[in-house]
Write a protein that holds these residues in place. Structure first.
Motif, PDB file in Angstrom:
ATOM      1  N   THR A  97       0.985  -1.262   0.026  1.00  0.00           N
ATOM      2  CA  THR A  97       0.267   0.013  -0.022  1.00  0.00           C
ATOM      3  C   THR A  97       0.907   1.147   0.069  1.00  0.00           C
ATOM      4  OG1 THR A  97      -0.064   0.025   2.257  1.00  0.00           O
ATOM      5  CG2 THR A  97      -1.781  -1.153   1.321  1.00  0.00           C
ATOM      6  N   GLN A  98       0.393   2.281  -0.447  1.00  0.00           N
ATOM      7  CA  GLN A  98       1.191   3.469  -0.547  1.00  0.00           C
ATOM      8  C   GLN A  98       0.119   4.593  -0.413  1.00  0.00           C
ATOM      9  OE1 GLN A  98       3.125   4.484  -4.120  1.00  0.00           O
ATOM     10  NE2 GLN A  98       4.572   5.889  -3.172  1.00  0.00           N
ATOM     11  N   GLN A  99       0.686   5.937   0.155  1.00  0.00           N
ATOM     12  CA  GLN A  99       0.122   7.100   0.392  1.00  0.00           C
ATOM     13  C   GLN A  99       0.889   8.129  -0.181  1.00  0.00           C
ATOM     14  OE1 GLN A  99      -1.406   7.471   4.496  1.00  0.00           O
ATOM     15  NE2 GLN A  99      -3.224   6.293   3.953  1.00  0.00           N
ATOM     16  N   PRO A 100       1.202   8.156  -1.560  1.00  0.00           N
ATOM     17  CA  PRO A 100       2.160   9.333  -2.028  1.00  0.00           C
ATOM     18  C   PRO A 100       2.270  10.650  -1.089  1.00  0.00           C
ATOM     19  CG  PRO A 100       0.934   8.327  -3.790  1.00  0.00           C
ATOM     20  CD  PRO A 100       0.202   7.856  -2.572  1.00  0.00           C
ATOM     21  N   PRO A 101       3.090  11.178  -0.950  1.00  0.00           N
ATOM     22  CA  PRO A 101       4.537  10.928  -1.382  1.00  0.00           C
ATOM     23  C   PRO A 101       5.504   9.810  -0.458  1.00  0.00           C
ATOM     24  CG  PRO A 101       4.745  12.981  -0.282  1.00  0.00           C
ATOM     25  CD  PRO A 101       3.299  12.558  -0.240  1.00  0.00           C
ATOM     26  N   ARG A 102       4.431   9.289   0.441  1.00  0.00           N
ATOM     27  CA  ARG A 102       5.075   8.585   1.526  1.00  0.00           C
ATOM     28  C   ARG A 102       5.727   7.303   0.791  1.00  0.00           C
ATOM     29  NH1 ARG A 102       0.797   9.658   5.950  1.00  0.00           N
ATOM     30  NH2 ARG A 102       1.647  11.064   7.395  1.00  0.00           N
ATOM     31  N   HIS A 141      14.207  -0.618   3.759  1.00  0.00           N
ATOM     32  CA  HIS A 141      15.055   0.528   3.265  1.00  0.00           C
ATOM     33  C   HIS A 141      15.191   1.735   4.441  1.00  0.00           C
ATOM     34  CE1 HIS A 141      11.810   3.329   2.377  1.00  0.00           C
ATOM     35  NE2 HIS A 141      11.186   2.168   2.110  1.00  0.00           N
ATOM     36  N   GLN A 142      16.207   2.211   4.418  1.00  0.00           N
ATOM     37  CA  GLN A 142      16.615   3.298   5.403  1.00  0.00           C
ATOM     38  C   GLN A 142      15.788   4.644   5.124  1.00  0.00           C
ATOM     39  OE1 GLN A 142      20.503   4.065   6.546  1.00  0.00           O
ATOM     40  NE2 GLN A 142      21.004   1.902   6.653  1.00  0.00           N
ATOM     41  N   ARG A 143      15.533   5.370   5.802  1.00  0.00           N
ATOM     42  CA  ARG A 143      14.652   6.707   5.490  1.00  0.00           C
ATOM     43  C   ARG A 143      15.476   7.382   4.750  1.00  0.00           C
ATOM     44  NH1 ARG A 143      11.407   9.742  10.112  1.00  0.00           N
ATOM     45  NH2 ARG A 143      11.284   7.581  10.541  1.00  0.00           N
ATOM     46  N   GLY A 144      14.714   7.966   3.593  1.00  0.00           N
ATOM     47  CA  GLY A 144      15.246   8.793   2.435  1.00  0.00           C
ATOM     48  C   GLY A 144      15.923   7.887   1.440  1.00  0.00           C
ATOM     49  N   GLU A 145      15.978   6.516   1.508  1.00  0.00           N
ATOM     50  CA  GLU A 145      16.640   5.688   0.536  1.00  0.00           C
ATOM     51  C   GLU A 145      15.645   5.534  -0.579  1.00  0.00           C
ATOM     52  OE1 GLU A 145      18.960   1.489   0.014  1.00  0.00           O
ATOM     53  OE2 GLU A 145      17.925   2.210   1.893  1.00  0.00           O
ATOM     54  N   TRP A 146      14.310   5.599  -0.393  1.00  0.00           N
ATOM     55  CA  TRP A 146      13.299   5.255  -1.423  1.00  0.00           C
ATOM     56  C   TRP A 146      12.591   6.756  -1.681  1.00  0.00           C
ATOM     57  CZ3 TRP A 146       8.143   6.327  -2.124  1.00  0.00           C
ATOM     58  CH2 TRP A 146       7.446   5.804  -3.436  1.00  0.00           C
ATOM     59  N   ARG A 147      12.522   7.344  -2.971  1.00  0.00           N
ATOM     60  CA  ARG A 147      11.979   8.189  -3.158  1.00  0.00           C
ATOM     61  C   ARG A 147      10.668   8.215  -4.094  1.00  0.00           C
ATOM     62  NH1 ARG A 147      17.268   8.236  -3.792  1.00  0.00           N
ATOM     63  NH2 ARG A 147      17.163   8.221  -6.090  1.00  0.00           N
ATOM     64  N   SER A 148       9.827   9.008  -4.051  1.00  0.00           N
ATOM     65  CA  SER A 148       8.512   8.925  -4.661  1.00  0.00           C
ATOM     66  C   SER A 148       8.546   8.645  -6.435  1.00  0.00           C
ATOM     67  CB  SER A 148       7.477   9.989  -4.326  1.00  0.00           C
ATOM     68  OG  SER A 148       8.117  11.338  -4.920  1.00  0.00           O
TER      69      SER A 148
END
Length: 101
Positions: free
Chosen positions: A17-22, A54-61
């Motif tokens: 599931t995803q709630q962009p930009p998260r 992944h670590q915070r900031g490693e994945w981007r929208s």
């Protein structure tokens, strides 16, 4: 969605599931995952029982889920299967701290 990290692995059913930009969240639907003997919780799982991929900031929208989250999830299961046998998480990364409250 079903994933199988290797030809001899079991199949795992996950929900993304995803709630962009998260970042997307990955939940394990089936099968129930046993713990390594002596373990009190699964490794690399967030406080909400989603996978820590992944670590915070490693994945981007702007990163496609098919190129990031799906292979990372399959890799998580690969390392889970090793952990289940050895008790050692060999996949690297930082393990979220256990919730104390």
């Amino acid at each position: 969605m079903d994933l199988q990290p290797t030809p001899i692995s079991r199949r795992y059913t996950v929900k993304i599931t995803q709630q962009p930009p998260r970042a997307p969240k990955v939940e394990i639907l089936a099968p129930a995952l046993p713990l390594h003997p002596g373990a009190t919780r699964l490794p690399h799982v967030n406080h909400d029982d989603t996978l820590c991929l992944h670590q915070r900031g490693e994945w981007r929208s702007n990163m496609p889920i098919a190129d990031t989250i799906l292979p990372w999830t399959s890799e998580w299961f690969y390392y889970y299967e090793i952990w289940l046998i050895t008790g050692e998480w060999t996949g690297g990364g930082d393990w979220p701290a256990a919730r104390t409250t």
